[in-house]
Design an enzyme around this catalytic site. Structure first.
Site, mmCIF file in Angstrom:
data_model
loop_
_atom_site.group_PDB
_atom_site.id
_atom_site.type_symbol
_atom_site.label_atom_id
_atom_site.label_comp_id
_atom_site.label_asym_id
_atom_site.label_seq_id
_atom_site.Cartn_x
_atom_site.Cartn_y
_atom_site.Cartn_z
ATOM 1 N N ASP A 103 7.654 11.830 9.490
ATOM 2 C CA ASP A 103 6.139 11.438 9.029
ATOM 3 C C ASP A 103 6.512 10.451 7.829
ATOM 4 O O ASP A 103 7.310 10.679 6.860
ATOM 5 C CB ASP A 103 5.089 12.334 8.893
ATOM 6 C CG ASP A 103 4.585 12.839 9.817
ATOM 7 O OD1 ASP A 103 4.564 12.518 11.065
ATOM 8 O OD2 ASP A 103 3.818 14.148 9.836
ATOM 9 N N ARG A 156 6.170 4.885 14.820
ATOM 10 C CA ARG A 156 4.596 4.913 14.966
ATOM 11 C C ARG A 156 4.097 4.253 13.911
ATOM 12 O O ARG A 156 4.224 4.383 12.915
ATOM 13 C CB ARG A 156 4.541 6.463 14.688
ATOM 14 C CG ARG A 156 2.820 6.868 14.653
ATOM 15 C CD ARG A 156 2.562 8.147 13.809
ATOM 16 N NE ARG A 156 3.110 9.208 14.573
ATOM 17 C CZ ARG A 156 3.524 10.277 13.845
ATOM 18 N NH1 ARG A 156 3.576 10.505 12.517
ATOM 19 N NH2 ARG A 156 4.161 11.328 14.540
ATOM 20 N N GLY A 160 -2.540 4.313 7.668
ATOM 21 C CA GLY A 160 -2.151 5.043 6.190
ATOM 22 C C GLY A 160 -3.137 5.996 5.907
ATOM 23 O O GLY A 160 -4.454 5.431 5.725
ATOM 24 N N ARG A 260 -7.405 15.828 3.917
ATOM 25 C CA ARG A 260 -7.181 14.188 4.154
ATOM 26 C C ARG A 260 -8.188 13.782 5.503
ATOM 27 O O ARG A 260 -8.669 12.831 5.272
ATOM 28 C CB ARG A 260 -5.769 14.143 4.571
ATOM 29 C CG ARG A 260 -5.049 13.731 3.565
ATOM 30 C CD ARG A 260 -3.591 12.993 3.650
ATOM 31 N NE ARG A 260 -2.517 13.624 4.568
ATOM 32 C CZ ARG A 260 -1.821 14.631 4.058
ATOM 33 N NH1 ARG A 260 -1.745 14.786 2.912
ATOM 34 N NH2 ARG A 260 -0.903 15.233 4.981
HETATM 35 P P1 FDA Z 1 -10.176 4.701 11.096
HETATM 36 O O1 FDA Z 1 -9.983 5.512 9.904
HETATM 37 O O2 FDA Z 1 -10.609 3.218 10.667
HETATM 38 O O3 FDA Z 1 -11.455 5.174 11.948
HETATM 39 C C1 FDA Z 1 -11.813 4.638 13.043
HETATM 40 C C2 FDA Z 1 -12.539 5.812 13.775
HETATM 41 O O4 FDA Z 1 -11.797 6.799 14.453
HETATM 42 C C3 FDA Z 1 -13.794 6.478 12.914
HETATM 43 O O5 FDA Z 1 -14.946 5.533 13.051
HETATM 44 C C4 FDA Z 1 -13.825 7.451 13.972
HETATM 45 O O6 FDA Z 1 -14.471 7.481 14.954
HETATM 46 C C5 FDA Z 1 -12.536 7.835 14.155
HETATM 47 N N1 FDA Z 1 -11.888 8.787 13.206
HETATM 48 C C6 FDA Z 1 -10.779 8.426 12.497
HETATM 49 N N2 FDA Z 1 -10.383 9.448 11.818
HETATM 50 C C7 FDA Z 1 -11.154 10.544 11.998
HETATM 51 C C8 FDA Z 1 -11.284 11.897 11.546
HETATM 52 N N3 FDA Z 1 -10.631 12.505 10.555
HETATM 53 N N4 FDA Z 1 -12.259 12.828 12.310
HETATM 54 C C9 FDA Z 1 -13.130 12.125 13.435
HETATM 55 N N5 FDA Z 1 -12.984 10.844 13.775
HETATM 56 C C10 FDA Z 1 -12.136 10.311 13.078
HETATM 57 N N6 FDA Z 1 -0.893 8.678 8.112
HETATM 58 C C11 FDA Z 1 0.081 8.411 7.292
HETATM 59 O O7 FDA Z 1 0.005 7.989 6.085
HETATM 60 N N7 FDA Z 1 1.415 9.036 7.543
HETATM 61 C C12 FDA Z 1 1.833 9.392 8.696
HETATM 62 O O8 FDA Z 1 2.850 9.833 9.165
HETATM 63 C C13 FDA Z 1 0.483 9.499 9.798
HETATM 64 N N8 FDA Z 1 0.759 10.014 10.721
HETATM 65 C C14 FDA Z 1 -0.120 10.079 11.879
HETATM 66 C C15 FDA Z 1 0.040 10.415 13.371
HETATM 67 C C16 FDA Z 1 -1.009 10.124 14.162
HETATM 68 C C17 FDA Z 1 -0.839 10.609 15.737
HETATM 69 C C18 FDA Z 1 -2.111 9.758 14.002
HETATM 70 C C19 FDA Z 1 -3.316 9.284 14.810
HETATM 71 C C20 FDA Z 1 -2.449 9.309 12.541
HETATM 72 C C21 FDA Z 1 -1.637 9.423 11.546
HETATM 73 N N9 FDA Z 1 -1.534 9.182 10.406
HETATM 74 C C22 FDA Z 1 -0.614 9.073 9.257
HETATM 75 C C23 FDA Z 1 -3.066 8.976 9.838
HETATM 76 C C24 FDA Z 1 -3.541 7.556 9.921
HETATM 77 O O9 FDA Z 1 -2.791 6.780 8.783
HETATM 78 C C25 FDA Z 1 -5.092 7.613 9.393
HETATM 79 O O10 FDA Z 1 -5.316 8.017 8.298
HETATM 80 C C26 FDA Z 1 -6.069 8.078 10.519
HETATM 81 O O11 FDA Z 1 -5.402 8.024 11.826
HETATM 82 C C27 FDA Z 1 -7.284 7.301 10.502
HETATM 83 O O12 FDA Z 1 -7.292 6.298 10.872
HETATM 84 P P2 FDA Z 1 -7.790 5.430 12.261
HETATM 85 O O13 FDA Z 1 -6.447 4.621 12.653
HETATM 86 O O14 FDA Z 1 -7.909 6.469 13.321
HETATM 87 O O15 FDA Z 1 -8.967 4.413 11.934
#
Ligand code: FDA
Length: 279
Positions: A103, A156, A160, A260
């Site tokens: 990660d 991946r 962020g 987070r």
């Molecule tokens: P965004 O935050 O723009 O959200 C878009 C939409 O997604 C929201 O309107 C909602 O519908 C849905 N959504 C997003 N987060 C949600 C929540 N918590 N609860 C409910 N709905 C939600 N980060 C990092 O810094 N280091 C890492 O190693 C990882 N690893 C990782 C693995 C995997 C499999 C995922 C999916 C994510 C990560 N992340 C991460 C976290 C990533 O950086 C980010 O903070 C979250 O995925 C939220 O971003 P989105 O792309 O979902 O879009």
């Protein structure tokens, strides 16, 4: 309240969650929660849990791998401790046909994480067995992707999750999203198997559209989402023939992870409060 996002406290519970997902056509990556350990003994204890997970993945033939944070296995303690642990985990993953994802944490660790992953990936037999994460909010990410892809390292891509200064990261969501799409396109054209990690439908749609327009093989990459988030979208993508992997965290140290998830979507606080009242 955290059980919406965390699969339980024990190895048995997380393995059960992975089996349930697998029955729905969803792969998993297992995360034993914890970060910033203070002693080598704690780092080794964290690593031991991952070795148990890899044993279970092998024995139960799970379509699963593991996600590890370097600060959980001694990155703050200096020396060769962390690299030794990652090497042994990667060797173990190789022996059971699995994979280790490192990660990505905050920017104080970005370069050190990339360097460590490159060194372990370069060890004989480790090609394709270890990869890391690139965050679209960082200005440096395109250059990091070029570097990792040149080494055949699986990435991946996510937006962020840490608080970063405007000197290092795009402060505006629109810029992060634009960069995410650009980086996704580079990854899907790279010939290396990557993960596109997001719950943002705009990002998912940009990806599926790019895949269609460029005739990209649906088996050449996977979508990744977090346990308990947008299960409807996870299932829809599986039905449409895309590969989906869910990140399944478990363990007693759930608090920073949980916070987070709440911070990135304040509506979750309301959602959880309502559920709590209903119970
Ligand atoms: P965004 O935050 O723009 O959200 C878009 C939409 O997604 C929201 O309107 C909602 O519908 C849905 N959504 C997003 N987060 C949600 C929540 N918590 N609860 C409910 N709905 C939600 N980060 C990092 O810094 N280091 C890492 O190693 C990882 N690893 C990782 C693995 C995997 C499999 C995922 C999916 C994510 C990560 N992340 C991460 C976290 C990533 O950086 C980010 O903070 C979250 O995925 C939220 O971003 P989105 O792309 O979902 O879009």
């Amino acid at each position: 309240m955290s059980s919406r996002f965390v699969a339980g406290m024990t190895v048995e519970e997380v393995i059960e969650a992975a089996q349930t997902l697998q029955a729905q056509g969803i792969a998993s990556t297992l995360d034993s929660l914890g970060e910033n350990v203070l002693t080598p003994e704690e780092a080794e204890r964290s690593a031991a849990v991952y070795h148990r997970l890899l044993d279970e993945i092998g024995q139960k033939h799970l379509n699963a791998n593991v996600s590890v944070k370097l600060t959980q296995i001694g990155m703050d303690l200096g020396g060769d401790l962390t690299e030794g642990i990652v090497s042994r985990l990667t060797e173990h993953a190789r022996s059971v046909g699995s994979f280790v994802r490192i990660d990505m944490e905050g920017t104080p660790y970005t370069q050190a994480t990339i360097d460590l992953v490159k060194r372990v990936h370069a060890q004989p037999g480790n090609q394709g067995r270890i990869g890391t994460v690139i965050q679209a909010y960082l200005f440096r990410s395109e250059a990091d992707i070029q570097d990792l892809v040149a080494n055949g390292i699986r990435i991946r891509l996510c937006k962020g999750a840490y608080k970063e200064p405007p000197a290092l990261a795009f402060p505006e969501k629109a810029d992060v999203d634009r960069n995410f799409v650009r980086l996704m396109q580079i990854l899907l054209k790279s010939g290396v198997y990557h993960g596109i990690a997001t719950h943002d439908e705009a990002m998912v749609n940009a990806t599926t559209q790019f895949v269609k327009e460029n005739n990209i093989d649906l088996n050449s990459f996977e979508f990744q989402m977090l346990y308990g988030i947008r299960r409807d979208l996870q299932n829809r993508l599986v039905k449409e023939g895309f590969r989906v992997r869910v990140y399944v965290p478990f363990g007693s140290e759930w608090y920073p992870y949980f916070m987070r998830r709440l911070a990135e979507r304040p509506a979750n606080v309301l959602f959880l409060a309502r559920n709590l009242l209903r119970r």
